[in-house]
Scaffold this active site. Structure first.
Site, mmCIF file in Angstrom:
data_model
loop_
_atom_site.group_PDB
_atom_site.id
_atom_site.type_symbol
_atom_site.label_atom_id
_atom_site.label_comp_id
_atom_site.label_asym_id
_atom_site.label_seq_id
_atom_site.Cartn_x
_atom_site.Cartn_y
_atom_site.Cartn_z
ATOM 1 C CG ASP A 1 -0.202 -5.407 6.022
ATOM 2 O OD1 ASP A 1 -1.043 -6.327 5.979
ATOM 3 O OD2 ASP A 1 -0.467 -4.275 6.458
ATOM 4 N N GLY B 1 2.441 2.611 5.233
ATOM 5 C CA GLY B 1 2.883 1.235 5.295
ATOM 6 C C GLY B 1 2.160 0.387 4.276
ATOM 7 C CB SER C 1 -0.953 0.006 1.192
ATOM 8 O OG SER C 1 -2.015 -0.898 0.975
ATOM 9 N N GLY D 1 2.707 -12.590 3.889
ATOM 10 C CA GLY D 1 4.095 -12.873 3.560
ATOM 11 C C GLY D 1 4.998 -11.687 3.348
#
Length: 465
Positions: free
Chosen positions: A306, A304, A61, A309
């Protein structure tokens, strides 16, 4: 930064990677006008190939800030106005609520205040029309939970619409536009939008635990998110140094390290200007800018990313001309990223770490009926209940595309239950099975029966019972 800093940063990165069971990680730091890079571990546990500073990792992102920058370039060229409806530029745009969506502006999409379902992860195609089909076929059916501009609710789909805006006005694909207007002028060469491009580099692959306590395992596929929405960050990968080149441009108010002006100073500063408060946060107020999230009383601009993995973080401190980028491919990346970023920003920029705070002692609530109920988003359902001691419990479960992605990643996805303890007002600490702080949720708005309308944890999930 002194040359010895390279060894010191690498040593600390290696310590944290081992402590948090992270297979491979990379960090790039800009301070005192210099860049320090460090990398440890392996890009793939199966192959044992080592991570190098030029190894691309998925940035997920963080891509959203790149998209926001592409949009602000259009603003600089007077091709887009922030407070005009997006339908002025994309006439066919709509959500499931056509009248409400007609009022959604470019600024709403940049600040996650469009008010519609944001986690739309269904695949379209892998061709150049993937993003167009995403907007036309999936966003057009997205539920409109809130009126535009009403409140912040993280919306990846909104950035997809902005990516389509870039495509329409630039007359090319999102990937070509990103390269032409940002990565090429910044000199970022190691960029991959899909698995095919990733094979040209020493690219990291993610690692997951199939179940609690099980060893890390390489993902069975390079990416679990489809290519449908590249503007929100589904598969984009680059090295930490690439993020720092981008960060330096923003720290210089739009001028790239090589001297080219890629963004006006006014637009760069506007992106770091608070636009709307973010609910369900901790460690002091958090605001949303135009792309950037703003913390530490506005001193830090960050984003950030995510996915199963992998995890990534980019943080800037403009008043000290400092930036930190951290990338990793599995394990407890949250622990590694938060610790390393906090240490570096404290040392280099005097930014105090954000902390969740202590666990609230009071367990019972006087008004459980206000909160108890079922709250749903497309990919997640949450149940808030009470027990005979008037304690609140939150149970969350993935569904639809979220459950499918966990299955694709090889993760045993199960419902999670947390105790909720009031911090203040409608804000509650979320406690894990060990009774430790695991985040914050906030109940917002009130219906005609005095019950909370939304459960907010970054995304506003509406009550459905």
């Amino acid at each position: 930064m002194a040359a010895t800093s390279v060894l010191r940063v690498r040593h600390r990165l290696a310590e944290l990677a081992e402590a948090h069971d992270v297979p491979g990680a990379s960090v790039s730091v800009f301070a005192d006008g210099e860049v320090v890079d460090a990398a440890v571990g392996t890009v793939n546990l199966r192959t044992g190939v080592e991570v190098r500073p030029d190894s691309p990792f998925m940035i997920q992102s963080i891509t959203k800030v790149w998209t926001a920058t592409l949009v602000m370039q259009l603003v600089d060229e007077d091709l887009v106005a922030l407070d005009e409806p997006i339908t002025r530029y994309l006439p066919g745009f709509r959500t499931a609520d056509r009248p409400a969506s007609a009022g959604i502006t470019v600024r709403h999409l940049l600040t996650h205040t469009g008010g519609f379902e944001g986690d739309l992860w269904a695949a379209t195609t892998t061709d150049d029309d993937a993003l167009k089909l995403f907007v036309d076929e999936h966003v057009s059916r997205a539920t409109q939970y809130l009126e535009p501009g009403r409140a912040y609710s993280y919306c990846s789909a909104g950035l997809g619409v902005l990516g389509r805006l870039v495509e329409a006005l630039r007359g090319t694909t999102y990937a070509v536009a990103l390269r032409r207007y940002l990565t090429d002028p910044l000199g970022v060469d190691e960029v991959a939008f899909d698995a095919g491009e990733a094979m040209g580099f020493r690219t990291a692959i993610g690692h997951v635990r199939p179940g609690p306590g099980e060893p890390l395992r390489t993902l069975p596929t390079w990416a679990v998110l489809p290519l449908s929405n590249p503007a929100a960050g589904n598969q984009l990968a680059m090295p930490a140094r690439g993020l720092i080149e981008f960060a330096q441009m923003h720290l210089a108010d739009g001028r790239a390290p090589r001297g080219a002006r890629l963004l006006s100073a006014e637009s760069a500063r506007m992106m770091r200007t608070p636009q709307v408060a973010v609910p369900a946060t901790f460690g002091g107020p958090v605001d949303q800018g135009l792309g950037w999230r703003l913390t530490a009383a506005g001193r830090v601009a960050e984003h950030g990313g995510d996915a199963p993995g992998c995890a990534a973080m980019l943080r800037l401190v403009p008043d000290r001309q400092v930036a930190v980028a951290v990338l990793g491919n599995g394990g407890d990346m949250t622990g590694l990223v938060s610790t390393l970023c906090d240490e570096l920003l404290s040392e280099l920029a005097g930014v105090a770490p954000r902390v969740l705070g202590s666990v609230p002692h009071q367990t019972a609530v006087d008004d459980p009926d206000r909160y108890c109920g079922r709250y749903e988003l497309r990919n997640r359902v949450a149940e808030v209940s009470t027990d005979d001691q008037r304690r609140l419990w939150l149970t969350q479960e993935e569904r639809n595309e979220a459950a499918w992605m966990s299955m694709l990643a090889g993760i045993d996805s199960r419902p999670e239950t947390f105790e909720l303890r009031r911090v203040e007002g409608g804000r509650f600490a979320r406690l894990d099975r060990e009774g430790e702080m695991a985040g914050v949720v906030e109940f917002i708005d009130t219906d005609s029966m005095g019950r909370a309308r939304f459960l907010h944890d970054g995304r506003a999930a509406p009550r459905v019972d």
